[in-house]
Design a protein around this motif. Structure first.
Motif, mmCIF file in Angstrom:
data_model
loop_
_atom_site.group_PDB
_atom_site.id
_atom_site.type_symbol
_atom_site.label_atom_id
_atom_site.label_comp_id
_atom_site.label_asym_id
_atom_site.label_seq_id
_atom_site.Cartn_x
_atom_site.Cartn_y
_atom_site.Cartn_z
ATOM 1 N N ASP A 229 34.198 39.765 -0.458
ATOM 2 C CA ASP A 229 33.949 40.845 -1.401
ATOM 3 C C ASP A 229 33.387 40.226 -2.676
ATOM 4 O OD1 ASP A 229 33.895 43.059 -3.026
ATOM 5 O OD2 ASP A 229 36.062 43.428 -2.980
ATOM 6 N N GLU A 230 32.065 40.199 -2.783
ATOM 7 C CA GLU A 230 31.422 39.518 -3.908
ATOM 8 C C GLU A 230 31.812 40.117 -5.251
ATOM 9 O OE1 GLU A 230 26.998 38.179 -5.328
ATOM 10 O OE2 GLU A 230 27.401 38.442 -3.199
ATOM 11 N N ALA A 231 32.028 41.413 -5.302
ATOM 12 C CA ALA A 231 32.408 42.063 -6.558
ATOM 13 C C ALA A 231 33.777 41.595 -7.044
ATOM 14 C CB ALA A 231 32.400 43.578 -6.388
ATOM 15 N N ALA A 232 34.651 41.191 -6.140
ATOM 16 C CA ALA A 232 35.995 40.761 -6.518
ATOM 17 C C ALA A 232 36.044 39.306 -6.987
ATOM 18 C CB ALA A 232 36.942 40.948 -5.333
ATOM 19 N N VAL A 233 35.015 38.534 -6.699
ATOM 20 C CA VAL A 233 34.991 37.123 -7.099
ATOM 21 C C VAL A 233 34.785 37.050 -8.613
ATOM 22 C CG1 VAL A 233 33.751 34.930 -6.851
ATOM 23 C CG2 VAL A 233 34.065 36.410 -4.860
ATOM 24 N N THR B 172 33.680 36.003 -12.343
ATOM 25 C CA THR B 172 32.400 35.547 -12.864
ATOM 26 C C THR B 172 32.347 34.028 -12.979
ATOM 27 O OG1 THR B 172 32.223 37.599 -14.103
ATOM 28 C CG2 THR B 172 30.779 35.821 -14.779
ATOM 29 N N ARG B 173 33.459 33.414 -13.237
ATOM 30 C CA ARG B 173 33.528 31.958 -13.391
ATOM 31 C C ARG B 173 33.012 31.225 -12.148
ATOM 32 N NH1 ARG B 173 38.997 28.643 -12.713
ATOM 33 N NH2 ARG B 173 38.081 26.700 -13.321
ATOM 34 N N TYR B 174 33.074 31.871 -10.973
ATOM 35 C CA TYR B 174 32.660 31.244 -9.724
ATOM 36 C C TYR B 174 31.261 31.677 -9.285
ATOM 37 C CZ TYR B 174 37.561 30.083 -9.488
ATOM 38 O OH TYR B 174 38.806 29.592 -9.782
ATOM 39 N N LYS B 175 30.509 32.269 -10.185
ATOM 40 C CA LYS B 175 29.180 32.759 -9.841
ATOM 41 C C LYS B 175 28.105 32.038 -10.644
ATOM 42 C CE LYS B 175 30.812 37.392 -8.719
ATOM 43 N NZ LYS B 175 30.654 38.819 -8.976
ATOM 44 N N ARG B 176 26.928 32.002 -10.109
ATOM 45 C CA ARG B 176 25.758 31.466 -10.788
ATOM 46 C C ARG B 176 24.670 32.528 -10.752
ATOM 47 N NH1 ARG B 176 29.027 28.680 -12.419
ATOM 48 N NH2 ARG B 176 29.351 26.471 -12.100
ATOM 49 N N VAL B 177 23.856 32.576 -11.780
ATOM 50 C CA VAL B 177 22.776 33.553 -11.882
ATOM 51 C C VAL B 177 21.454 32.791 -11.914
ATOM 52 C CG1 VAL B 177 21.738 35.349 -13.321
ATOM 53 C CG2 VAL B 177 24.223 35.181 -13.147
ATOM 54 N N THR B 178 20.510 33.244 -11.132
ATOM 55 C CA THR B 178 19.167 32.685 -11.164
ATOM 56 C C THR B 178 18.247 33.743 -11.740
ATOM 57 O OG1 THR B 178 19.626 31.370 -9.193
ATOM 58 C CG2 THR B 178 17.317 31.710 -9.765
ATOM 59 N N VAL B 179 17.531 33.376 -12.806
ATOM 60 C CA VAL B 179 16.650 34.311 -13.488
ATOM 61 C C VAL B 179 15.256 33.701 -13.534
ATOM 62 C CG1 VAL B 179 16.206 35.517 -15.663
ATOM 63 C CG2 VAL B 179 18.558 35.140 -14.913
ATOM 64 N N THR B 180 14.272 34.494 -13.200
ATOM 65 C CA THR B 180 12.883 34.053 -13.324
ATOM 66 C C THR B 180 12.219 34.927 -14.373
ATOM 67 O OG1 THR B 180 12.849 33.445 -10.987
ATOM 68 C CG2 THR B 180 10.726 33.701 -12.083
ATOM 69 N N LEU B 181 11.688 34.274 -15.408
ATOM 70 C CA LEU B 181 11.018 35.016 -16.473
ATOM 71 C C LEU B 181 9.927 34.143 -17.060
ATOM 72 C CD1 LEU B 181 12.489 34.083 -19.554
ATOM 73 C CD2 LEU B 181 14.334 34.959 -18.182
ATOM 74 N N PRO B 182 8.984 34.752 -17.756
ATOM 75 C CA PRO B 182 7.913 33.955 -18.357
ATOM 76 C C PRO B 182 8.469 32.922 -19.333
ATOM 77 C CG PRO B 182 7.367 36.287 -18.412
ATOM 78 C CD PRO B 182 8.800 36.187 -17.976
ATOM 79 N N ALA B 183 7.826 31.768 -19.378
ATOM 80 C CA ALA B 183 8.282 30.684 -20.261
ATOM 81 C C ALA B 183 8.287 31.114 -21.719
ATOM 82 C CB ALA B 183 7.418 29.447 -20.057
ATOM 83 N N GLU B 184 7.325 31.948 -22.115
ATOM 84 C CA GLU B 184 7.305 32.434 -23.502
ATOM 85 C C GLU B 184 8.585 33.204 -23.813
ATOM 86 O OE1 GLU B 184 3.746 34.800 -23.746
ATOM 87 O OE2 GLU B 184 2.707 33.222 -24.840
#
Length: 120
Positions: free
Chosen positions: A45-49, A51-63
Motif C-alpha cells: 500500500d504505497e499511500a501508507a508508506v 514519506t521518509r521512505y520515498k523518493r521523488v523524481t522531477v524533470t523540469l527545465p534547468a532554468e
C-alpha cells in the motif's frame, strides 16, 4: 511459452539430499543448483508508506531548477543540493533545434548533418 512436460516431471524428483540441501541438476555441459536469496521488499500500500521512505523524481527545465534554487534561503538551499542524488542534466535537442532553425545562436550547439537518409 509453457514449460515442457519433461521438465515438469524432473523438477519434483530432485528434492533434498541426505543433509537436507537441495540436489543439483547435472547435465552433460552444465550443472544447475538452487541457492537461497535475501527477502525483498514488496510495497502493498504505497499511500501508507511514510514519506521518509520515498523518493521523488522531477524533470523540469534547468532554468526553472535554477530559479527554485535561487529562491531558497542559503541554509535550505545547501541542504537541498546535498540531498540531490545523481543529477542528470541533458541538453534538450528539440528546444535547441527550434532556436537554431530560427537563426538564434545557441552557445555550445550547432545544426549538423544535412546528409541523406535512406528510406525504404
Amino acid at each position: 511459452m509453457p514449460p515442457r512436460p519433461a521438465l515438469l516431471h524432473r523438477r519434483p524428483a530432485l528434492g533434498l539430499d541426505a543433509k537436507g540441501k537441495r540436489k543439483t541438476l547435472e547435465g552433460t555441459t552444465i550443472t544447475l543448483s538452487l541457492r537461497g536469496s535475501d527477502k525483498r521488499v514488496e510495497i502493498t500500500d504505497e499511500a501508507a508508506v511514510p514519506t521518509r521512505y520515498k523518493r521523488v523524481t522531477v524533470t523540469l527545465p534547468a532554468e526553472t531548477w535554477e530559479l527554485v534554487c535561487d529562491s531558497l534561503d542559503l541554509d535550505f538551499r545547501e541542504q537541498v543540493l546535498a540531498e540531490v542524488k545523481s543529477p542528470k542534466v541533458d541538453g534538450c535537442t528539440s528546444l535547441v533545434n527550434v532556436d537554431l532553425k530560427a537563426d538564434i545562436a545557441v552557445p555550445g550547439a550547432k545544426l549538423a548533418g544535412g546528409t541523406y537518409l535512406l528510406r525504404k
